[in-house]
Design an enzyme around this catalytic site. Structure first.
Site, short mmCIF file in Angstrom:
data_model
loop_
_atom_site.label_atom_id
_atom_site.label_comp_id
_atom_site.label_asym_id
_atom_site.label_seq_id
_atom_site.Cartn_x
_atom_site.Cartn_y
_atom_site.Cartn_z
N THR A 190 -12.32 7.03 10.48
CA THR A 190 -12.03 8.01 9.43
C THR A 190 -11.70 7.28 8.13
O THR A 190 -10.89 6.36 8.11
CB THR A 190 -10.82 8.88 9.83
OG1 THR A 190 -11.07 9.45 11.12
CG2 THR A 190 -10.60 9.99 8.82
N HIS A 213 -3.31 5.79 2.21
CA HIS A 213 -2.16 5.30 1.46
C HIS A 213 -0.86 5.90 1.99
O HIS A 213 0.11 5.17 2.28
CB HIS A 213 -2.34 5.65 -0.02
CG HIS A 213 -1.27 5.08 -0.91
ND1 HIS A 213 -1.11 3.73 -1.13
CD2 HIS A 213 -0.32 5.69 -1.67
CE1 HIS A 213 -0.12 3.52 -1.97
NE2 HIS A 213 0.38 4.71 -2.31
N TYR A 216 -1.62 -3.54 3.62
CA TYR A 216 -2.27 -4.82 3.31
C TYR A 216 -2.75 -5.40 4.65
O TYR A 216 -2.34 -6.46 5.08
CB TYR A 216 -1.32 -5.79 2.63
CG TYR A 216 -0.74 -5.29 1.32
CD1 TYR A 216 -1.39 -4.33 0.56
CD2 TYR A 216 0.48 -5.79 0.84
CE1 TYR A 216 -0.85 -3.87 -0.64
CE2 TYR A 216 1.02 -5.34 -0.35
CZ TYR A 216 0.35 -4.38 -1.08
OH TYR A 216 0.88 -3.92 -2.28
#
Length: 1551
Positions: free
Chosen positions: A127, A203, A490
């Protein structure tokens, strides 16, 4: 999939069954998927997927070619390129990892159908929302086939300013969200990232850093709701439907592991209309290093409105730093704030710009001045750049030397970058478990490393990736550890990957713990609930962890064996393997026990390690600090599991649980134990290892010249933290930086400063220890004896040392070090070495000069004279020229260093090494080897011929080495009894022998062991003797060992104990005695009452005490027993002598021979008594205690006399006799520091210290005006006088203690007295005077007079033994009435059949006879208390008809005993007569006694029923409080636990 079973987890039966059914069905579906997948070889999967979608009647999906894109379509290519924000994955030979299809659904139902079809066909799903995944996991896969669900069409955003919320589709970008908010309001914003093209879906689910996180937290912290589709296609319409666990997991735990989030509801935050931003560029030449170093210390502590990040980069070959800031306020407030908090940056007014919040977003994205519509551009990307990134979290500022090492590495490549973003503020306020993102309080800032390149070449990529990994390795010593933290957004696959399709929880924990810390387990458990078959998976997805009761599978699975078998078969053929339960039952019990004994959470993956869970990790942890490889070989016993506590309470709980479960444990701090005793047990199995390496906090207080250091820290870490704070402070400990501070100090701890400041143990101010009961004690609480013992006596023998408070010592700015090497050819007559022996301990205290003997491969022996001088080179040369010119020291041999540089040199590091090497044990030059060591102490110089023989022995073994460490100086000034380390004055030097190898086999091991033992034997004439001394930190089991059968036998332990501790060993054994916080002055009791239970839950105990005479303590004498004591307390003597075995409080068994001999015959303890007397160090006046229970178990104890213990009274002493100024100052200092101190007192001389139980009883009595009482007085000329009186007033008379019971009773005495008596008393000073208490009082007074003198005229049970008992004592001797008292009672009693009483004018009539309507059940069992007093002749007793019954506060009654069939019916009748139903059966509020024909008071149930009926004259019922009146006269009662009368329950047949 991973199953973790826990018996504590409870679920309903229905829920269990539903879980079983769901799990089995999911496995069945998985099996069918595999079957369907095999069919895909016939028909292309793409066609099958399209066909599947069409059969589900999604016509709009099928009719639009723009929604499903195949590899040969142009849109597929465009989407693939726009997906990838990192060209590394789109251009460098990753074609084999491309999706077979890209689907762009527009609705949740289309997502639902896509998932169902993918699952049916066995096609994996990735996704994607924005494509910024650093490792491309949202659009690439090493597991084919797979499709990509691109959520680009789900990007709607609805702003609700009234609620201050927004619903945002998962496919929207951050820039689009910002744009929509800015269009709707100028005073609202959202705390998310600075890159506008990042998709909100990934995010938010990873946490979401941003420029406002110090004010408002992460993006995930501001998510209030979400919509979600799971692996089964179920759509969850919000937070309520999905549940709090799943909602918690997707906010920072990586939502892609759990399903598809379709939209997020976020909370908008208020922002000012004007914010201020600035960018300050700092070239390398302008103190960049110092300013960046300063930023580390203040960035996280600044005002929450201020966010300053630092970007380090290489610009044209020069390293530069850019400080970029966002302030939620105006310039007028920012400039003064910066001048106060961060003046080093030199911020000026012209550096700052005021703007709106939305403009600050553009500013941070380097697009200031461009139209806001730029935020809507989703294709912003790094222009044709390839990159690799990593992340870290920093807990302590990186030193300047460390920063300079980073700058140096930045010159090695073209485009490196490091972004440092501060935490603090709101990030510290949110708990680390509130969301899966754990990096909160304690972290100063986050680092993002990035390196970029433009060349499209695999070799070029490998070059930059290799550089990045080297930089990451360099940073290891400066960043977080255990585990080393990382930020999920990250992403970094170097941390670890799931192995292919295997979803092992243990494997995943290697990287999962870095991203999520202890939250990883909870994430895996949520995964196990929502996606147990692991449909949503990638190279770093959370694996499913099924958490269930162990009984669940045994009971529920067993009910459906066929279903279970089929489920197992399906699971076997699935793509997810089952990992068996990781814990043994022993470990499970231990974990459950820990949960019950600590409130501080302990993450299992970080704290528990066992071979059953993961043998490789277990082995790694076991060997991590084991420095002698001899003890980690396969043949050595291993701990059942390893526990690494992360909090002090975990250690306390560990000790408690080890005791409860019967587990032996070993404790390890640094692992340098020469014989591996801290992690290996040859004596006890099974055993566990408590590894303290997580407890390594160090707090240095320069102003106080002290430091608290936890036991898990190393010496190197302590040295580093001291040097970090001061260049003029040090600590006198060892040379090897990896040695654990915990064990080092407990053995003494010598080092290069010992001649100036003594040992490490000599400089300890305080400590924290967990004792055998699991109690945490500091110095004041443990007492001076125990504090003395742990500083050099081997702390592991007394408890678990958690931390030390050490005294820092001054060191000069400049020290001088030198090494002078000599060969035997240069000193053939050993004149230099002989001179060294004569003067090494007599040199100035500032000089430490040791000798090291090394054997080279060619059998060449060299002598290295290594010196360290606390001063400059010139002064050293003068000293050496005066005292030791033979060595030939020159200026060139010397080097001037700081103290911390001398630490590096002594630890074998190059002097110019970064100090941070002291923090990382893995960087130590001391390699792990197989070795054997021994030690000696020399009190005389070794003669020349002895030295030559020693040299000859040394060269026989080329792996040998020997060191000589000089003593003298401060070591000679400290008395040998000051600490257990006794090698002080008279010791010239210490010798250390060792032989080692980096590889091992049986032959070489035996050879080297034989050599070192021969060497040790050769040195016998030249070293200390009687005993031959050794250093406990160089542990040597050749000296002697304990065994399981004699684990602490004092006599056997003396063989090695005296060698380590000399005469201090005797005191060390006594230091194991417990010391209470509140002690009676100059007394101490060591005794334990046996408490075994039987069917009546109580057992009777016979005991005696005796004050020792001179004959008892004579070395050749024996112990004389009182005849009555021997008959009552010892087994029946059937032979001339027999053995008596008794245990003391420590569990040690003592064997005594009981004999009967002499004229007249006397009972004696002969053999065994001297050993006991010597082991306990008994003297005349000490007290011996012996107890024996009904079960035959015996206990023995002692009580030290006052004169015996005067020299051992702890220094913090407050008493009437010792109110010295220094003592008071010590107490005041303890109070100021809020720590405990020991108080010694005499209860009989102090009215301000009251026994707690006595106080409670007194307060609860609630005396009133008119109450009668008695009060006891004692004095020098009399033992005890009792006076009677009446209370005439009750009020708060105290002016110093308001609302208290202190002196609250005003009294009037019945008679005059020759001694002063108070007119106001406290409730606990007096006793209520009642009918029954008068009787009991008289009886016990008589008993006291009769028992004060034993058969030999010695006093027994002296008052000094009072207050010394600390255990319950559930029995009492049988009291006796005197004839006069019985006669008096008879004369005042009534025996008529019906007695008339009047109470307040009401006529009360007591019936003479009462029939018991209740049939008899069971009667009392005969008690066995003190048979010596029992009389059995009752034939002459005349049977009577009525017996009087008296009860305090009630009308006297009579009963006819002949109408009852047993005790049970009698008790029922007494309860009825006195209206106390069920009170007597419970026998915890009322007691029943009777007076027999001989005038003796007996407990109800002591005699058989028929005898009781014939002999009982009167029956008394008295309260529990009245029982205490009689018990007070017992010598074990006052000040300690009270002797309680035992009445057996009425369920035992006693007829």
């Amino acid at each position: 999939m991973f199953f973790l079973c826990n018996s504590k987890l409870k679920k309903t039966k229905a829920l269990k069954m539903r879980t079983v059914e769901a799990f089995a069905l999911s496995l069945l579906l998985l099996f069918l998927v595999k079957w369907a997948n095999s069919d895909s070889k016939v028909s292309p999967i793409r066609d099958q997927f399209l066909s599947c979608m069409s059969t589900h009647s999604v016509s709009s999906f099928m009719n639009s070619k723009s929604l499903i894109h195949e590899p040969d379509s142009r849109l597929y290519t465009d989407l693939s390129q726009t997906v990838s924000q990192n060209y590394r994955f789109s251009s460098l030979n990753f074609s084999s990892e491309k999706p077979i299809l890209i689907a762009t659904p527009r609705t949740e139902s289309e997502i639902q159908r896509s998932l169902l079809c993918s699952r049916k066909l066995g096609v994996q799903v990735r996704t994607k929302s924005g494509g910024h995944d650093y490792e491309g996991l949202s659009y690439l896969s090493s597991q084919s086939p797979f499709i990509v669900l691109d959520l680009i069409n789900l990007r709607s955003i609805d702003i609700n300013l009234r609620e201050e919320t927004a619903w945002v589709g998962a496919g929207a970008s951050i820039g689009e969200l910002y744009y929509k908010i800015a269009k709707a309001s100028k005073i609202h914003g959202f705390p998310a990232g600075t890159c506008p093209s990042v998709g909100v879906g990934g995010h938010f689910s990873g946490g979401g850093f941003g420029a406002m996180m110090r004010k408002h937290g992460l993006a995930a912290d501001n998510v209030v709701d979400a919509r979600f589709v799971d692996a089964n296609g179920r759509i969850y319409n919000g937070r309520r439907e999905m549940g709090e666990d799943l909602f918690w997991a997707i906010r920072g735990g990586g939502a892609a592991s759990f399903g598809v989030v379709t939209s997020w509801k976020v909370k908008l935050v208020r922002v000012p209309e004007k914010v201020t931003c600035f960018t300050r560029y700092l070239p390398f030449t302008q103190n960049m290093t110092k300013i960046v170093h300063r930023w580390q210390s203040i960035a996280a502590a600044l005002d929450n409105d201020l966010f300053i990040r630092v970007i380090i980069y290489n610009s044209g070959g020069s390293v530069q730093a850019t400080f970029q800031a966002n302030y939620l306020g105006g310039i007028d407030k920012l400039i003064p704030l910066m001048n106060e908090k961060f003046p080093e940056l030199g911020l000026r007014f012209q550096d700052c710009s005021e703007m709106s919040w939305i403009d600050s977003i553009m500013y941070f994205n380097w697009k200031r001045g461009q139209p806001l519509e730029t935020l809507l551009d989703r294709e912003q990307r790094y222009n044709d750049l390839y990159f690799k990134a990593k992340s870290d979290f920093v807990k302590n500022p990186i030193p300047e030397t460390g920063l300079e090492g980073i700058w140096k590495r930045f010159h090695e490549v073209e485009s490196p970058m490091m972004i440092m973003e501060p935490l603090g503020g709101r990030m510290y306020e949110i708990g680390e478990t509130e969301t899966p993102f754990p990096h909160r309080r304690g972290n100063l800032y986050n680092i993002q490393y990035m390196v970029k390149w433009r060349v499209k070449d695999i070799e070029e990529m490998e070059k930059y990736v290799r550089w990045m990994r080297l930089l990451y390795g360099y940073m290891r010593v400066y960043v977080s550890g255990s585990p080393r933290g990382a930020y999920l957004n990250y992403r970094d696959l170097d941390l670890g990957m799931n192995k292919a399709i295997n979803c092992s929880f243990e494997d995943a924990s290697l990287w999962g713990m870095r991203y999520f810390g202890s939250n990883f387990k909870r994430l895996a458990m949520v995964k196990g609930k929502i996606d147990p078959t692991n449909f949503f998976r990638n190279e770093q997805s959370v694996p499913p962890l099924i958490y269930c009761p162990s009984s669940f599978y045994a009971a529920e699975m067993g009910k459906s064996k066929a279903l279970y078998a089929f489920s197992f078969l399906a699971l076997y053929f699935s793509f997810c393997t089952i990992t068996p339960t990781s814990s043994t039952s022993l470990q499970d019990d231990f974990i459950n026990c820990l949960h019950e004994n600590t409130n501080v959470d302990f993450p299992l993956l970080e704290t528990f390690f066992s071979p059953e869970r993961n043998v490789s990790i277990y082995k790694e942890v076991l060997e991590s600090t084991a420095h002698n490889l001899r003890y980690v070989t396969e043949s050595m016993p291993k701990p059942g599991f390893i526990f690494k506590p992360v909090h002090e309470s975990h250690v306390q709980a560990s000790v408690i649980c080890s005791n409860q479960l019967g587990l032996h444990h070993r404790v390890r701090s640094g692992g340098h134990d020469y014989e591996g005793l801290s992690f290996v047990s040859l004596m006890e199995t099974p055993f566990i290892l408590i590894d303290l390496s997580n407890l390594r906090q160090i707090n240095v207080d320069i102003e106080d010249n002290s430091a608290w250091v936890q036991s898990g820290a190393t010496i190197g870490e302590l040295y580093y933290r001291i040097a970090e704070k001061s260049k003029l402070h040090g600590f006198p400990a060892g040379l090897c930086s990896t040695v654990g501070i915990g064990g080092h100090i407990t053995g003494g701890g010598d080092g290069t400063l010992l001649r100036k400041y003594g040992l490490a143990a000599d400089n300890v101010l305080d400590a924290k220890i967990v004792n055998a009961d699991g109690k945490l004690l500091n110095r004041a609480a443990m007492g001076e004896d125990l504090f003395w013992a742990i500083r050099g006596g081997g702390g592991g023998s007394f408890g678990v040392i958690l931390a030390w408070k050490v005294k820092l010592v001054p060191v000069p700015e400049t020290l001088t070090m030198f090494t002078v090497t000599k060969t035997l050819e240069q000193d053939p007559e050993t004149k230099i070495l002989s001179k060294w022996q004569r003067i090494a301990d007599k040199l100035v205290d500032d000089l430490f000069l040791r000798v090291m003997f090394r054997v080279a491969g060619d059998k060449t022996l060299t002598l290295e004279y290594k010196g360290q001088f606390l001063g400059e080179k010139g002064t050293l040369m003068e000293v050496m020229k005066k005292y030791f010119p033979e060595l030939g020291l020159t200026q060139e041999d010397c080097i001037e260093v700081s103290w911390i540089e001398s630490v590096l040199a002594n630890a074998l590091f190059p002097i110019d090494s970064p100090l941070e090497v002291l923090l990382n044990p893995k960087l130590s030059p001391y390699v792990k080897v197989y070795f054997k060591g021994k030690s000696d102490f020399a009190t005389e110089p070794i003669p020349a011929f002895g030295l030559k023989g020693m040299f000859k022995k040394l060269v026989e073994e080329n792996t040998s080495s020997m060191f000589m460490f000089p003593y003298g100086g401060m070591m000679a000034k400290i008395p040998e009894s000051e600490t257990p380390f006794a090698h002080r004055n008279g010791t010239i030097f210490k010798i250390h022998y060792s032989t080692s190898s980096t590889s091992e086999d049986g032959i070489s091991l035996n050879k080297r062991t034989k050599w070192i033992r021969e060497m040790y034997s050769y040195m016998t004439p030249y070293v200390s003797s009687n005993p031959r001394l050794a250093y406990v930190n160089y542990r040597d089991l050749d000296l002697g060992t304990n065994t399981k059968d004699s684990k602490a036998n004092f006599i056997k332990a003396q063989t090695w104990g005296a060698q380590y501790f000399k005469n201090n060993f005797n005191r060390l054994t006594r230091a194991e005695y417990p010391v209470a916080t509140l002690l009676q002055e100059a007394t101490f009791m060591e005794v334990e009452i046996p408490t075994p239970r039987h069917e009546n839950n109580i057992q009777n105990i016979n005991y005696f005490t005796k004050v020792l005479s001179a004959s008892d303590t004579n070395k050749k004498g024996s112990f004389v027993l009182n005849k009555r004591h021997a008959i009552e307390c010892l087994p029946l003597l059937l032979t001339p002598s027999q053995e008596v075995i008794a245990k003391d409080i420590h569990g040690h068994e003592w064997n005594f021979k009981h004999t009967l001999r002499g004229t007249p015959q006397r009972h004696l303890f002969t053999s065994g008594w001297n050993e006991f007397s010597k082991g306990k160090d008994l003297v005349v006046g000490d007290c011996f205690v012996f107890l024996r229970g009904e079960n035959g178990e015996s206990r023995v104890g002692i009580r030290k006399s006052a004169h015996h213990q005067q020299h051992n009274i702890p220094s913090p002493l407050i008493s009437k006799q010792s109110m010295y100024h220094g003592v008071v100052a010590t107490a005041l200092n303890a109070i100021k520091r809020k720590c405990m101190f020991v108080v010694f007192y005499k209860p009989r001389l102090s009215q301000f210290l009251v026994n707690f139980d006595k106080f409670i009883d007194g307060v609860n009595r609630k005396f009133s005006v008119g109450s009668r009482f008695l009060m006891k007085f004692e004095g020098r000329d009399f033992s005890e006088i009792r006076y009677y009186g009446t209370i005439v007033g009750v009020k708060d008379f105290s002016t110093h203690w308001k609302d208290s019971e202190w002196r609250s009773l005003e009294v009037q005495w019945d008679e005059s007295a020759t001694i002063p008596r108070p007119d106001k008393v406290s409730p606990w000073e007096i006793e209520p005077l009642t009918h029954s208490s008068n009787i009991l009082k008289s009886v016990f007074l008589k008993n006291k007079r009769q028992s004060e003198i034993d058969d030999f005229g010695q006093e027994v049970g002296q008052p000094s033994i009072q207050s010394s008992m600390s255990y319950s004592f559930p029995s009492m001797s049988k009291p006796n009435y005197n004839e006069q008292m019985v006669q008096a009672l008879k004369e005042t009693s009534t025996t008529t059949e019906a007695t008339s009483y009047r109470l307040f004018g009401v006529d009360l009539t007591v019936p003479a006879k009462t029939k018991d309507p209740v049939q008899p059940t069971h009667s009392y069992k005969k008690s066995k208390i003190s048979k010596i007093f029992e009389e059995v002749k009752v034939d002459h007793i005349q049977t009577k008809t009525h017996t009087k019954v008296c009860m305090e506060g009630a009308v006297e009654r009579t009963v006819d005993l002949t109408v009852f069939d047993g005790y049970n019916q009698l008790i029922h009748e007494l309860e009825r007569l006195f209206d106390i139903k069920d009170k007597l059966h419970m026998h915890n509020q009322w007691k029943i006694v009777f007076i027999n024909a001989d005038g003796d008071m007996m407990l109800l149930g002591d005699d058989p029923w028929h005898k009781f009926c014939n002999t009982a004259k009167e029956i008394f019922i008295y309260s529990e409080s009245d029982a205490k009146i009689g018990n007070e006269d017992n010598k074990f009662a006052e000040g300690g636990p009270m002797l309680t009368t035992t009445i057996l329950p009425p369920d035992v047949n006693n007829n």
